[in-house]
Structures are given as structure tokens and as C-alpha cells.
Design a protein around this motif. Structure first.
Motif, PDB file in Angstrom:
ATOM      1  N   TRP A  37      84.868  45.056  90.807  1.00  0.00           N
ATOM      2  CA  TRP A  37      84.446  46.417  90.485  1.00  0.00           C
ATOM      3  C   TRP A  37      84.064  46.533  89.010  1.00  0.00           C
ATOM      4  O   TRP A  37      83.068  47.139  88.660  1.00  0.00           O
ATOM      5  CB  TRP A  37      85.573  47.396  90.809  1.00  0.00           C
ATOM      6  N   LYS A  96      80.689  44.753  88.448  1.00  0.00           N
ATOM      7  CA  LYS A  96      79.572  45.492  89.023  1.00  0.00           C
ATOM      8  C   LYS A  96      79.290  46.793  88.282  1.00  0.00           C
ATOM      9  O   LYS A  96      78.160  47.259  88.254  1.00  0.00           O
ATOM     10  CB  LYS A  96      79.839  45.800  90.495  1.00  0.00           C
ATOM     11  N   SER A  97      80.309  47.377  87.691  1.00  0.00           N
ATOM     12  CA  SER A  97      80.102  48.653  87.008  1.00  0.00           C
ATOM     13  C   SER A  97      79.379  48.459  85.692  1.00  0.00           C
ATOM     14  O   SER A  97      78.857  49.408  85.114  1.00  0.00           O
ATOM     15  CB  SER A  97      81.439  49.366  86.781  1.00  0.00           C
TER      16      SER A  97
END
Length: 75
Positions: A68, A71-72
Motif C-alpha cells: 500500500w 502504491k500510494s
């Protein structure tokens, strides 16, 4: 004569009952000791299983957070 035989036999029976009672008490003590040892070992295994379970559960969570975070696009 019969009374002497019964007296002898009754002493023998009482002595045998005493011996069996002593053996039973010794066996019960040994079983209690073994039960206590097994209870301690079981508690140790439960702690180990809990620790490994926590580690096993934390790994996917950490990997998910890492994915996460990547990807952020946060630095």
C-alpha cells in the motif's frame, strides 16, 4: 486351630491391603508429579504457538502495508 488359621490369614490380608494402599499412594503421587510436568510443558507450547501465530499474522499485514505504501507513492 481354625481360629489360629483365621488370625494368621486376617493378618496376611491386612498386610496385603496395607501394601496395596501404599503402592496406590506412591502411584498417585507419581501421576500428580507427571501431570504437573505435562501441564507446564503444555503451557510452554501454548506460549510458543501464540508467538508463532502472532508472527505469522503480522507478516501478511506488514507486506500489505508495504505494498500500500509503495502504491500510494508516498516518500
Amino acid at each position: 486351630m481354625t481360629n489360629d488359621t483365621w488370625t494368621e490369614w486376617s493378618r496376611h490380608v491386612l498386610a496385603e491391603l496395607k501394601r496395596l494402599s501404599d503402592n496406590y499412594d506412591k502411584l498417585a503421587d507419581k501421576l500428580d508429579e507427571r501431570f504437573n510436568e505435562l501441564a507446564i510443558e503444555l503451557a510452554k507450547l501454548k506460549v510458543k504457538a501464540s508467538v508463532w501465530g502472532a508472527i505469522g499474522g503480522a507478516i501478511p499485514v506488514l507486506l500489505g502495508l508495504l505494498v500500500w505504501w509503495i502504491k500510494s507513492g508516498r516518500p
